[in-house]
Motif scaffolding. Structure first.
Motif, PDB file in Angstrom:
ATOM      1  N   LYS A  60       5.094 -15.198 -10.895  1.00  0.00           N
ATOM      2  CA  LYS A  60       4.523 -16.544 -10.822  1.00  0.00           C
ATOM      3  C   LYS A  60       2.999 -16.474 -10.734  1.00  0.00           C
ATOM      4  N   LEU A  61       2.491 -15.595  -9.899  1.00  0.00           N
ATOM      5  CA  LEU A  61       1.042 -15.433  -9.754  1.00  0.00           C
ATOM      6  C   LEU A  61       0.409 -14.959 -11.064  1.00  0.00           C
ATOM      7  N   ALA A  62       1.036 -13.990 -11.713  1.00  0.00           N
ATOM      8  CA  ALA A  62       0.503 -13.466 -12.970  1.00  0.00           C
ATOM      9  C   ALA A  62       0.492 -14.535 -14.058  1.00  0.00           C
ATOM     10  N   SER A  71      -7.647  -9.086 -12.601  1.00  0.00           N
ATOM     11  CA  SER A  71      -8.933  -8.705 -11.992  1.00  0.00           C
ATOM     12  C   SER A  71      -8.777  -8.278 -10.540  1.00  0.00           C
ATOM     13  N   ARG A  72      -7.723  -8.742  -9.872  1.00  0.00           N
ATOM     14  CA  ARG A  72      -7.507  -8.371  -8.466  1.00  0.00           C
ATOM     15  C   ARG A  72      -6.659  -7.111  -8.287  1.00  0.00           C
ATOM     16  N   THR A  77      -3.006   1.193 -10.566  1.00  0.00           N
ATOM     17  CA  THR A  77      -1.842   0.326 -10.388  1.00  0.00           C
ATOM     18  C   THR A  77      -0.739   0.730 -11.348  1.00  0.00           C
ATOM     19  N   ILE A  78       0.478   0.740 -10.846  1.00  0.00           N
ATOM     20  CA  ILE A  78       1.678   0.905 -11.665  1.00  0.00           C
ATOM     21  C   ILE A  78       2.252  -0.494 -11.858  1.00  0.00           C
TER      22      ILE A  78
END
Length: 92
Positions: A60-62, A71-72, A77-78
């Protein structure tokens, strides 16, 4: 035994590729072949944070702010399950 040795060799090669940072590695294969296990086993000890799009809150955030989401993300990151969401396109 041969399968375990092959997985260990592959893990070593992936680890070498990730050592310098700034690498992008995409793992693709059938369900249950060990992609997530390999990524986490190699990446997490090297400081990579695991993020899965199987988590509805992450998805949902993506989707709501793709640029802000990316950017955050930590430099290491995997991102997992990018293509397994049959019900939705991740970034339209």
């Amino acid at each position: 035994m041969a399968e375990a040795a092959a997985m260990e060799a592959l893990g070593g090669a992936v680890g070498d590729a990730l050592r310098g940072g700034g690498a992008l590695l995409a793992l693709r294969g059938d369900l249950g072949t060990g992609k997530t296990t390999l990524a986490r086993t190699v990446g997490e000890p090297r400081g990579y944070q695991y993020v899965s799009f199987d988590d509805d809150a992450v998805l949902k955030l993506a989707k709501s702010d793709p640029i802000g989401f990316v950017s955050r993300l930590p430099r290491r990151t995997i991102l997992d399950e990018l293509s397994e969401r049959d019900d939705q396109t991740l970034f339209e």
